[in-house]
Design an enzyme around this catalytic site. Structure first.
Site, mmCIF file in Angstrom:
data_model
loop_
_atom_site.group_PDB
_atom_site.id
_atom_site.type_symbol
_atom_site.label_atom_id
_atom_site.label_comp_id
_atom_site.label_asym_id
_atom_site.label_seq_id
_atom_site.Cartn_x
_atom_site.Cartn_y
_atom_site.Cartn_z
ATOM 1 N N ASP A 283 0.831 -1.209 0.000
ATOM 2 C CA ASP A 283 0.000 0.000 0.000
ATOM 3 C C ASP A 283 0.866 1.259 0.000
ATOM 4 O OD1 ASP A 283 -1.329 -2.282 1.073
ATOM 5 O OD2 ASP A 283 -2.890 -1.020 1.903
ATOM 6 N N HIS A 285 -1.095 4.476 -0.471
ATOM 7 C CA HIS A 285 -2.124 5.328 0.132
ATOM 8 C C HIS A 285 -1.849 6.822 0.007
ATOM 9 C CE1 HIS A 285 -5.220 2.779 1.699
ATOM 10 N NE2 HIS A 285 -4.359 1.974 2.292
ATOM 11 N N ASP A 315 -6.327 7.178 -1.473
ATOM 12 C CA ASP A 315 -7.074 7.371 -0.227
ATOM 13 C C ASP A 315 -6.137 7.580 0.957
ATOM 14 O OD1 ASP A 315 -9.664 7.365 -1.194
ATOM 15 O OD2 ASP A 315 -9.969 5.223 -0.885
ATOM 16 N N HIS A 345 -9.237 -0.280 -1.775
ATOM 17 C CA HIS A 345 -9.479 1.167 -1.882
ATOM 18 C C HIS A 345 -9.577 1.652 -3.328
ATOM 19 C CE1 HIS A 345 -9.491 3.012 2.149
ATOM 20 N NE2 HIS A 345 -8.954 1.858 2.493
ATOM 21 N N ARG A 441 -12.307 -6.764 9.946
ATOM 22 C CA ARG A 441 -12.700 -5.562 9.203
ATOM 23 C C ARG A 441 -14.197 -5.479 8.952
ATOM 24 N NH1 ARG A 441 -8.037 -3.504 6.539
ATOM 25 N NH2 ARG A 441 -6.278 -4.941 6.623
#
Length: 539
Positions: A283, A285, A315, A345, A441
């Protein structure tokens, strides 16, 4: 009786230690300490709500909902139970469920200005969602936004509101009218008509190739249709200095990337020749300056230095547009220099909440919001390196027996569903216990070492590499060495204090060489700067 008092006292001690760990942003440690407090005194709603808060910080929304619900069951009058559960529902994009919890908070705390503010923002979010649902076209009627865009026609140098073709046609008609008025010979009139037609054809030809942008634009330019290394370097330097890329070139990069991704299968096979290497990143991000640092440490993407970025490019971080345009530009420059996988995402629901949609709307336009949403649906779901290393953003599956051919057969050209193979590839996480369990999650599942081992054996693979989770050291090796998590966004959201990492594989043995790194400074634009207003209240 004395034992109960002792347990209650010890539980309070663990709670105090957990609070200290939480304040130090050691959220996993805080969860462990709250758990010890709960084991000694499970009838204290504060412990459950506090542990829910720590789960929220780690984006473990499913576990947060479970703990907050238990806090409510233990003490239905404890408003923070509803507050934490509402925040967790919000993190999953479940605005209507969040609204119910915040309505309850407001009912219990009518004079609390914070509760009133959050309820109003939640009501706005639900109203907006209902409006969007009402005006949305049925799936069968939706048209590709990409097919309606001609980037060649954007940002041309001339400023006249009248096209060159129309102007030439008007002049030709005027000349012919004058010739007729002055009783010019037929031969001269015919010659004038021919010249006018030739000029008109030339205007059309020139219009299709006049790709100059406004003369005052001083940023990176693509000459023709080919994205070059020089352009990408100039663009990255401009981004580093917080300059914008012209919309014409942004459209060109995204549209060309769409064509490249559309032609790929849902599971991409990567071949690394003997003696060559291959780098896998997790990631990013939206942490553009940390992405630049990766390239400083490991070199720019090229055919001799190829990368796979394993989802969640955008994101959270507030330079997501710069990240995605850089990665897409390298893909256009050389498709075999960089591979891109979809993360959870890369979806409308996440982008709407966590900032990418707001950032794109602020820096570019609504059209780009739709275009990115469409192109994200073309991203492959997984990769296999030399038939031995399986790379996926999230994890494995709720059932055994899933073959690579099943993944290749997934129709990925859609928003991620809430269940099934595609959902699990994007959302699932490993767990220390064997077997399978509910997802912390709230989407996907948790899977143990035995699940990983069977999947590898059934598909003649050696290793699973996945991302999706913050790790203190930037990576973690689990499941008897058969699974590696890699995360490439150091000091995630400017608050986690974690390292970032990437993995270099050397062919033919593909032994993973893990490189860690720390965060670098970035301009004073906070993470989540473009996120949903409501969500920023909890960040």
């Amino acid at each position: 009786m004395e034992t109960e008092k002792t347990d209650v006292s010890k539980a309070e001690e663990f709670k105090q230690l957990a609070n200290e760990a939480f304040n130090a942003r050691k959220y996993s440690q805080a969860i462990d300490l709250y758990t010890q407090a709960i084991e000694l005194n499970s009838r204290n709603a504060v412990y459950w709500a506090n542990r829910a808060f720590a789960h929220l910080r780690l984006e473990e929304y499913g576990s947060a909902i479970q703990d907050a619900t238990t806090a409510i069951e233990v003490d239905p009058k404890y408003s923070k139970g509803y507050y934490r559960r509402g925040a967790a529902h919000l993190g999953l994009g479940k605005f209507k469920d969040a609204l119910k919890d915040f309505q309850q908070v407001k009912k219990m705390c009518p004079n609390d200005p914070d509760a009133t503010k959050k309820l109003k923002e939640c009501e706005k979010a639900v109203m907006k969602l209902k409006f969007e649902e009402a005006i949305a076209a049925p799936e069968s009627e939706r048209r590709s936004v990409a097919e309606s865009i001609d980037y060649h026609s954007i940002g041309k140098g001339h400023n006249s509101s009248v096209s060159t073709e129309v102007a030439i046609a008007a002049v030709t008609v005027a000349v012919m009218a004058a010739l007729v008025m002055f009783k010019t010979s037929k031969a001269t009139i015919i010659s004038a008509i021919v010249i006018g037609l030739l000029l008109l054809l030339g205007a059309y030809w020139w219009s299709g190739r006049n790709t100059d942008v406004e003369p005052q634009y001083s940023g990176a330019r693509i000459e023709g249709d080919v994205v070059t290394l020089d352009f990408v370097k100039k663009m990255m330097e401009d981004f580093k200095n917080q300059k914008c890329l012209h919309k014409r070139y942004a459209f060109q990069i995204v549209l060309q990337t769409r064509e490249l991704l559309q032609a790929l299968p849902s599971l991409v096979d990567i071949k690394v020749p003997d003696g060559k290497h291959f780098t896998v990143c997790g990631d990013v991000h939206g942490q553009f300056y940390d992405l630049l640092n990766i390239f400083e440490l490991n070199g720019l993407p090229s055919d001799d230095n190829p990368y796979l970025f394993n989802g969640d490019f955008v994101d959270r971080g507030s330079f997501s547009l710069e990240v995605i345009l850089t990665l897409f530009a390298f893909k256009c420059m050389s498709p075999s220099a960089i591979y891109l996988a979809r993360g959870n995402h890369e979806s409308k629901s996440m982008n709407k909440i966590y900032g990418f949609e707001g950032e794109v709307r602020s820096k570019l336009s609504d059209t780009f919001v739709e275009l990115f949403a469409e192109v994200f649906c073309y991203l492959p779901l997984a990769h296999v390196i030399n038939s031995k290393v399986f790379v996926v953003h999230g994890g494995l599956f709720s059932v055994d027996g899933v073959k690579l051919s099943d993944i290749r057969a997934i129709n990925r050209f859609c928003e991620p569903p809430e269940e099934g193979l595609m959902c699990e590839l994007l959302w699932s996480d490993p767990q220390p216990l064997p077997g399978r369990g509910p997802s912390k999650r709230g989407v996907g599942l948790s899977f143990g070492a035995d699940v990983t081992k069977r999947f590898l054996q059934e598909n003649n693979l050696d290793l699973v590499v996945r991302s999706h989770e913050v790790k203190d050291e930037g990576y973690e090796i689990e499941h008897d060495g058969k699974l590696i998590t890699v995360f490439s966004a150091p000091n995630y959201c400017d608050q986690m204090g974690n390292k970032g990492a990437f993995i270099r594989f050397e062919a033919p043995d593909l032994k993973p060489n893990i490189v860690t790194f720390t965060a670098v400074p970035h301009p004073d634009v906070k993470p989540m700067a473009y996120a949903n207003n409501f969500l920023r209240m909890f960040s």
